[in-house]
Design a protein around this motif. Sequence first.
Motif, PDB file in Angstrom:
ATOM      1  N   ARG A  41       0.722  -1.199  -0.135  1.00 31.43           N
ATOM      2  CA  ARG A  41      -0.055   0.052  -0.154  1.00 31.43           C
ATOM      3  C   ARG A  41       0.840   1.382   0.042  1.00 31.43           C
ATOM      4  O   ARG A  41       1.768   1.353   0.795  1.00 31.43           O
ATOM      5  N   PHE A  42       0.407   2.210  -1.019  1.00 34.79           N
ATOM      6  CA  PHE A  42       1.278   3.481  -0.951  1.00 34.79           C
ATOM      7  C   PHE A  42       0.682   4.354   0.198  1.00 34.79           C
ATOM      8  O   PHE A  42      -0.584   4.212   0.451  1.00 34.79           O
ATOM      9  N   SER A  43       1.557   5.286   0.879  1.00 36.93           N
ATOM     10  CA  SER A  43       1.015   6.261   1.846  1.00 36.93           C
ATOM     11  C   SER A  43       0.457   7.409   0.956  1.00 36.93           C
ATOM     12  O   SER A  43       0.595   7.408  -0.431  1.00 36.93           O
ATOM     13  N   PRO A  44      -0.586   8.033   1.448  1.00 37.31           N
ATOM     14  CA  PRO A  44      -1.425   9.179   0.855  1.00 37.31           C
ATOM     15  C   PRO A  44      -0.450  10.311   0.158  1.00 37.31           C
ATOM     16  O   PRO A  44      -0.648  10.570  -0.973  1.00 37.31           O
ATOM     17  N   ASP A  45       0.919  10.607   0.499  1.00 33.50           N
ATOM     18  CA  ASP A  45       1.896  11.370  -0.106  1.00 33.50           C
ATOM     19  C   ASP A  45       2.693  10.571  -1.060  1.00 33.50           C
ATOM     20  O   ASP A  45       3.512  11.198  -1.651  1.00 33.50           O
ATOM     21  N   PHE A  46       2.576   9.415  -1.272  1.00 36.79           N
ATOM     22  CA  PHE A  46       3.356   8.595  -2.057  1.00 36.79           C
ATOM     23  C   PHE A  46       4.765   8.567  -1.738  1.00 36.79           C
ATOM     24  O   PHE A  46       5.549   8.354  -2.732  1.00 36.79           O
ATOM     25  N   ARG A  47       5.267   8.798  -0.679  1.00 38.80           N
ATOM     26  CA  ARG A  47       6.651   8.761  -0.315  1.00 38.80           C
ATOM     27  C   ARG A  47       6.990   7.533   0.321  1.00 38.80           C
ATOM     28  O   ARG A  47       8.267   7.199   0.891  1.00 38.80           O
ATOM     29  N   ARG A  48       5.873   6.823   0.714  1.00 37.08           N
ATOM     30  CA  ARG A  48       6.396   5.455   1.499  1.00 37.08           C
ATOM     31  C   ARG A  48       5.437   4.282   0.931  1.00 37.08           C
ATOM     32  O   ARG A  48       4.400   4.607   0.025  1.00 37.08           O
ATOM     33  N   LEU A  49       5.888   3.007   1.072  1.00 39.84           N
ATOM     34  CA  LEU A  49       4.937   1.955   0.430  1.00 39.84           C
ATOM     35  C   LEU A  49       5.398   0.861   1.408  1.00 39.84           C
ATOM     36  O   LEU A  49       6.538   0.402   1.967  1.00 39.84           O
ATOM     37  N   ALA A  50       4.329   0.452   2.041  1.00 38.35           N
ATOM     38  CA  ALA A  50       4.295  -0.821   2.899  1.00 38.35           C
ATOM     39  C   ALA A  50       3.877  -2.204   2.328  1.00 38.35           C
ATOM     40  O   ALA A  50       3.112  -2.252   1.492  1.00 38.35           O
ATOM     41  N   LEU A  51       4.632  -2.856   2.876  1.00 37.75           N
ATOM     42  CA  LEU A  51       4.499  -4.306   2.318  1.00 37.75           C
ATOM     43  C   LEU A  51       4.441  -5.410   3.414  1.00 37.75           C
ATOM     44  O   LEU A  51       5.153  -5.402   4.414  1.00 37.75           O
ATOM     45  N   ALA A  52       3.503  -6.190   3.360  1.00 39.66           N
ATOM     46  CA  ALA A  52       3.236  -7.051   4.381  1.00 39.66           C
ATOM     47  C   ALA A  52       4.030  -8.153   4.236  1.00 39.66           C
ATOM     48  O   ALA A  52       3.960  -9.174   3.358  1.00 39.66           O
ATOM     49  N   GLY A  53       4.794  -8.479   5.477  1.00 44.11           N
ATOM     50  CA  GLY A  53       5.528  -9.806   5.523  1.00 44.11           C
ATOM     51  C   GLY A  53       4.976 -10.974   6.243  1.00 44.11           C
ATOM     52  O   GLY A  53       4.928 -10.958   7.540  1.00 44.11           O
ATOM     53  N   PHE A  54       3.762 -11.524   5.856  1.00 43.73           N
ATOM     54  CA  PHE A  54       2.905 -12.250   6.368  1.00 43.73           C
ATOM     55  C   PHE A  54       3.703 -13.421   7.058  1.00 43.73           C
ATOM     56  O   PHE A  54       3.445 -13.999   8.099  1.00 43.73           O
ATOM     57  N   ARG A  56       6.702 -13.760   8.310  1.00 43.75           N
ATOM     58  CA  ARG A  56       7.357 -13.375   9.370  1.00 43.75           C
ATOM     59  C   ARG A  56       6.747 -12.606  10.398  1.00 43.75           C
ATOM     60  O   ARG A  56       7.387 -12.022  11.374  1.00 43.75           O
ATOM     61  N   SER A  57       5.478 -12.374  10.065  1.00 41.16           N
ATOM     62  CA  SER A  57       4.620 -11.424  11.256  1.00 41.16           C
ATOM     63  C   SER A  57       5.505  -9.954  11.358  1.00 41.16           C
ATOM     64  O   SER A  57       5.453  -9.629  12.502  1.00 41.16           O
ATOM     65  N   MET A  58       5.485  -9.404  10.152  1.00 42.37           N
ATOM     66  CA  MET A  58       6.332  -8.066  10.631  1.00 42.37           C
ATOM     67  C   MET A  58       5.877  -7.218   9.291  1.00 42.37           C
ATOM     68  O   MET A  58       5.241  -7.892   8.041  1.00 42.37           O
ATOM     69  N   CYS A  59       6.123  -5.977   9.221  1.00 42.50           N
ATOM     70  CA  CYS A  59       5.916  -5.100   8.023  1.00 42.50           C
ATOM     71  C   CYS A  59       7.338  -4.394   7.670  1.00 42.50           C
ATOM     72  O   CYS A  59       8.039  -4.072   8.456  1.00 42.50           O
ATOM     73  N   LEU A  60       7.310  -4.156   6.347  1.00 41.24           N
ATOM     74  CA  LEU A  60       8.350  -3.475   5.704  1.00 41.24           C
ATOM     75  C   LEU A  60       7.772  -2.257   5.227  1.00 41.24           C
ATOM     76  O   LEU A  60       6.647  -2.112   4.516  1.00 41.24           O
ATOM     77  N   LEU A  61       8.466  -1.056   5.581  1.00 44.15           N
ATOM     78  CA  LEU A  61       8.033   0.238   5.147  1.00 44.15           C
ATOM     79  C   LEU A  61       9.168   0.792   4.297  1.00 44.15           C
ATOM     80  O   LEU A  61      10.276   1.072   5.017  1.00 44.15           O
ATOM     81  N   PHE A  62       8.838   1.129   3.408  1.00 44.52           N
ATOM     82  CA  PHE A  62      10.030   1.724   2.218  1.00 44.52           C
ATOM     83  C   PHE A  62       9.926   3.122   2.115  1.00 44.52           C
ATOM     84  O   PHE A  62       8.661   3.527   1.835  1.00 44.52           O
ATOM     85  N   LEU A  88       1.437  -7.737  15.923  1.00 46.64           N
ATOM     86  CA  LEU A  88       1.391  -8.227  14.422  1.00 46.64           C
ATOM     87  C   LEU A  88       1.655  -9.724  14.253  1.00 46.64           C
ATOM     88  O   LEU A  88       2.642 -10.266  14.478  1.00 46.64           O
ATOM     89  N   LYS A  89       0.429 -10.190  13.824  1.00 45.40           N
ATOM     90  CA  LYS A  89       0.158 -11.634  13.853  1.00 45.40           C
ATOM     91  C   LYS A  89      -0.297 -12.093  12.327  1.00 45.40           C
ATOM     92  O   LYS A  89      -1.616 -11.859  12.332  1.00 45.40           O
ATOM     93  N   ASP A  90       0.538 -12.505  11.647  1.00 49.74           N
ATOM     94  CA  ASP A  90      -0.039 -12.863   9.967  1.00 49.74           C
ATOM     95  C   ASP A  90      -0.578 -11.736   9.537  1.00 49.74           C
ATOM     96  O   ASP A  90      -1.686 -11.542   9.106  1.00 49.74           O
ATOM     97  N   PRO A  91       0.130 -10.576   9.320  1.00 46.71           N
ATOM     98  CA  PRO A  91      -0.452  -9.317   8.944  1.00 46.71           C
ATOM     99  C   PRO A  91      -0.549  -9.363   7.416  1.00 46.71           C
ATOM    100  O   PRO A  91       0.145 -10.018   6.569  1.00 46.71           O
ATOM    101  N   HIS A  92      -1.947  -9.158   6.976  1.00 44.24           N
ATOM    102  CA  HIS A  92      -2.256  -9.710   5.693  1.00 44.24           C
ATOM    103  C   HIS A  92      -3.028  -8.527   4.860  1.00 44.24           C
ATOM    104  O   HIS A  92      -2.931  -8.643   3.459  1.00 44.24           O
ATOM    105  N   GLY A  93      -3.627  -7.286   5.341  1.00 41.37           N
ATOM    106  CA  GLY A  93      -3.958  -6.422   4.653  1.00 41.37           C
ATOM    107  C   GLY A  93      -3.690  -4.921   5.401  1.00 41.37           C
ATOM    108  O   GLY A  93      -3.430  -5.055   6.397  1.00 41.37           O
TER     109      GLY A  93
END
Length: 344
Positions: A41-54, A56-62, A88-93
Amino acid sequence: MNIAVPNRTIIVDDRPADLEFVVAEHVRQVIARLGRTEDLRFSPDFRRLALAGFGRSMCLLFDIEIVRSAGKPILHVRDYFELHSPDLKDPHGFDFIDNRTLVVANRGGAVTVFDLPAGSRSQRVHDLSPSRVVRRAGLSRRISTPGSVCVSAMNNGRCELLVCNNYKHRVTRHVVRLGSGWSLPRNSILLEQGLDVPDGIAISPDKAWIAISNHMTHSVLLFDNRKRLDRRSAHVATLSGVGYPHGLRFSPDGTMIYVADAGSPYVHVYRRAGNGWSGEHAPVLSFRVIDDQTFQKGRHNPEEGGPKGLDIDALGELLVVTNEEQPLACFHMPTLLSQKNFAN
């Protein structure tokens, strides 16, 4: 199960719209060990992109930049940080409430809201506690297997969330307070009629339509949000010709819907007829986003192997997709939606 694509659908297999993207080497190494992904998911300002690490139960934020100087947009992924939390337990959406606030649907837990840290090269791993946790679907019901979430409204310091409870076959509505102070969220069941493993959800830019990926009926159902909806409300339109629909998004002008098909190597594009959605719609375009070798590598069963999450930028030009074997890929939508590709 194989789903036949209607004959009038234009299928693009030569991937003419693939876009190169630039990833810093230290970021590439992190992506390579991410494992199973589900949403991005893009952030509203399109300066970040979140990616679900299902897996590993973590999230990456680029930290990203979309550069448009060369005619076509180029995505630059410059840095990252990891989000970890016991919640964070099986982040999916995902969805962003604003540029600094991320809401996560955890299939193995609850819906969590996180205040995001500022990016810092000196600290890329962050252990966070959620600012809000939504666990209930009503006075006597708990949220169960929340798999997808979208922000449907913001008003007077409150945020309305719509959540797919995957294996309870319902969509729940939650109104939560933002900022300082505390209050109980207001929770209710919004939709239930006709749902069978709702696996993705999106709301149109004008808030008039709610689209839900209905996994076991191999279709996307659309509900008219201009009317008062409740758990007995029926869908008004069906998007067919998809195997196992997963992530989906409306185009920025609301006239098209992009659907990731987890059971095939394609994303399907549907176009609205007239001013609204009604009846049954076949895809007007299906385009390959995963090569056959990568698709087969991830095809552990008929429901897997294809794209899972997708998102599109504010201009409707840059579409990004993810799955376990191909965590990030980019496509140029104007090329795919050109008159040549739509010609019959």
